[in-house]
Design a protein around this motif. Structure first.
Motif, PDB file in Angstrom:
ATOM      1  N   UNK A  16     -13.167  29.152  31.305  1.00 34.36           N
ATOM      2  CA  UNK A  16     -12.280  28.171  31.940  1.00 34.36           C
ATOM      3  C   UNK A  16     -11.666  27.249  30.891  1.00 34.36           C
ATOM      4  N   UNK A  17     -12.445  26.890  29.888  1.00 37.82           N
ATOM      5  CA  UNK A  17     -11.924  26.031  28.818  1.00 37.82           C
ATOM      6  C   UNK A  17     -10.768  26.715  28.088  1.00 37.82           C
ATOM      7  N   UNK A  18     -10.872  28.025  27.881  1.00 40.44           N
ATOM      8  CA  UNK A  18      -9.777  28.752  27.234  1.00 40.44           C
ATOM      9  C   UNK A  18      -8.496  28.669  28.056  1.00 40.44           C
ATOM     10  N   UNK A  19      -8.653  28.767  29.366  1.00 40.59           N
ATOM     11  CA  UNK A  19      -7.491  28.638  30.240  1.00 40.59           C
ATOM     12  C   UNK A  19      -6.936  27.211  30.176  1.00 40.59           C
ATOM     13  N   UNK A  20      -7.832  26.234  30.220  1.00 42.30           N
ATOM     14  CA  UNK A  20      -7.395  24.842  30.146  1.00 42.30           C
ATOM     15  C   UNK A  20      -6.656  24.561  28.840  1.00 42.30           C
ATOM     16  N   UNK A  21      -7.136  25.152  27.770  1.00 44.02           N
ATOM     17  CA  UNK A  21      -6.472  24.953  26.476  1.00 44.02           C
ATOM     18  C   UNK A  21      -5.026  25.440  26.533  1.00 44.02           C
ATOM     19  N   UNK A  22      -4.836  26.572  27.184  1.00 35.28           N
ATOM     20  CA  UNK A  22      -3.470  27.096  27.337  1.00 35.28           C
ATOM     21  C   UNK A  22      -2.617  26.157  28.177  1.00 35.28           C
ATOM     22  N   UNK A  23      -3.196  25.630  29.260  1.00 35.04           N
ATOM     23  CA  UNK A  23      -2.443  24.716  30.113  1.00 35.04           C
ATOM     24  C   UNK A  23      -2.097  23.427  29.378  1.00 35.04           C
ATOM     25  N   UNK A  24      -3.010  22.971  28.534  1.00 41.17           N
ATOM     26  CA  UNK A  24      -2.742  21.758  27.744  1.00 41.17           C
ATOM     27  C   UNK A  24      -1.576  21.999  26.762  1.00 41.17           C
ATOM     28  N   UNK A  25      -1.520  23.208  26.254  1.00 37.88           N
ATOM     29  CA  UNK A  25      -0.450  23.527  25.295  1.00 37.88           C
ATOM     30  C   UNK A  25       0.897  23.679  25.983  1.00 37.88           C
ATOM     31  N   UNK A  26       0.910  24.325  27.151  1.00 38.98           N
ATOM     32  CA  UNK A  26       2.178  24.568  27.840  1.00 38.98           C
ATOM     33  C   UNK A  26       2.615  23.370  28.677  1.00 38.98           C
ATOM     34  N   UNK A  27       1.635  22.521  29.064  1.00 37.16           N
ATOM     35  CA  UNK A  27       1.879  21.375  29.953  1.00 37.16           C
ATOM     36  C   UNK A  27       2.426  21.813  31.314  1.00 37.16           C
ATOM     37  N   UNK A  28       2.191  23.078  31.671  1.00 33.27           N
ATOM     38  CA  UNK A  28       2.627  23.593  32.971  1.00 33.27           C
ATOM     39  C   UNK A  28       1.468  23.423  33.945  1.00 33.27           C
ATOM     40  N   UNK A  29       1.509  22.390  34.748  1.00 34.77           N
ATOM     41  CA  UNK A  29       0.385  22.050  35.606  1.00 34.77           C
ATOM     42  C   UNK A  29       0.588  22.439  37.075  1.00 34.77           C
TER      43      UNK A  29
END
Length: 368
Positions: A16-29
């Motif tokens: 889940x952290x790996x997914x969150x890291x991607x979301x933090x980078x893209x800022x697509x929430x």
């Protein structure tokens, strides 16, 4: 040690952290990002229906599903009294009038015979729940609806992974609209989330607008919608767990069978009946107590076992009493509600933990 009635399964934290890291980078929430789309596709593949829409929760899914049918305000809508509050709330939020239907005392689902009786009085729609993940008598309900010329919406909050005569709940042939929940108490969770499965492309096109302010792409509303979007955080968690759905449902069925076997020598306890050629998700595992339900619940609580007296009949609640009528016949609902008790069941529960529950029940009834 306390044994909870439910405990959500979660993916390994690093996934889940790996997914969150991607979301933090893209800022697509939000706004139908990558994971919302992947969640929808994985769910569509699982239920065998391309016409699906992810939503923020099952409650909003039910509300906009009924809105999609464009029923006249004040029209009667059949609903079981033995269901969760969300089912009737969606009817009321749409300005419709709930008409209570009795439960089948064996399956706990809406009694087709009472559905037939209430349809004779007139109705604009039928809303039916797959109680505890055990499929209702879909064929009977759908045939009655067809004869009456009304649509059927299924509250499938408990039923993601359930099967009805060779098809998974959510298949387009099993209801005009079917609405699932992925809240924290469900076998597959997104923490919060829902999914609408429609019978055809016309309905899903309307749902896609209703869940996003009434428009798609151009900011010009064609219908009066609301915000029911599933966030990327929730969609990502659900997407990670959807791949385990079949394994999870099989595990819960094994545990339910184990419970039944261990309690087979206790005539004071009976179980929810599953229709032939169907599979339950066992979102809840319920027993029906011949007597002493409340005392048994207290005994289990003293032993550190959480239980739930579930459901409370809707027609007895202050918010909904005004919808009762002299034509209601809800004796089976009331009798069932007074005797039913849900026991702990969750994906990672062990037989040893089930033994602890069963031994307490058997001692209570003097069967050890």
């Amino acid at each position: 040690m306390h044994l909870p009635i439910a405990r959500p399964s979660l993916p390994p934290l690093d996934e889940f952290v790996n997914v969150l890291r991607e979301l933090w980078e893209t800022r697509m929430l939000s706004n139908f990002g990558r994971y919302a789309c992947q969640f929808e596709q994985r769910a569509a593949d699982f239920v065998g229906n391309p016409h699906v829409a992810a939503v923020a929760n099952c409650d909003l899914g039910l509300v906009i599903s009924l809105a999609a049918l464009e029923l006249p305000k004040g029209a009667p809508c059949l609903v079981p009294s033995f269901t969760f509050n969300s089912t009737i709330n969606s009817i009321i939020w749409n300005g419709l009038r709930p008409v209570f239907v009795d439960a089948d005392p064996e399956t706990f689902n809406a009694d087709p015979n009472d559905v037939r009786r209430r349809l004779e009085e007139g109705a604009a729609a039928i809303v039916v729940t797959h109680v505890f993940g055990s499929p209702a008598d879909i064929d009977a309900i759908m045939e009655l609806a067809k004869t009456a010329g009304v649509p059927v919406v299924f509250d499938a909050a408990h039923a993601f992974g359930a099967e009805y005569r060779g098809k998974r709940i959510g298949h387009p042939s099993l209801g005009a609209l079917q609405v699932f929940s992925f809240s924290g108490t469900k076998p597959i969770t997104a923490a919060e989330g829902g999914l609408i499965a429609a019978a055809d492309g016309r309905l899903i096109d309307r749902i896609l607008k209703l869940r996003a302010y009434g428009f798609r792409y151009d900011y010009i509303s064609d219908v009066v919608g609301l915000n029911a979007k599933l966030s990327e955080l929730h969609a990502a968690l659900g997407w990670l767990l959807l791949g385990q759905a079949e394994e999870v449902i099989l595990a819960r069925n094994r545990l339910a069978a184990y419970y039944r076997g261990q309690l087979a020598t206790c005539p004071e306890v009976s179980f929810q009946k599953l229709l032939p050629h169907c599979r339950s998700t066992f979102k809840d595992f319920a027993i029906v107590c011949a007597d002493g339900r409340d005392e048994l619940a207290s005994c289990l609580a003293r032993a550190g076992v959480q239980t739930k007296k579930y459901f409370v009949p809707l027609h007895t609640m202050p918010a909904y009493r005004r919808f009762g009528s002299g034509n209601d016949d809800l004796a089976d609902t009331e009798a069932l509600s007074a005797r039913v008790l849900c026991l702990p069941i969750f994906n990672e529960m062990s037989e040893r933990e089930a033994d602890r529950v069963c031994e307490t029940i058997l001692r209570f009834y003097g069967r050890t």
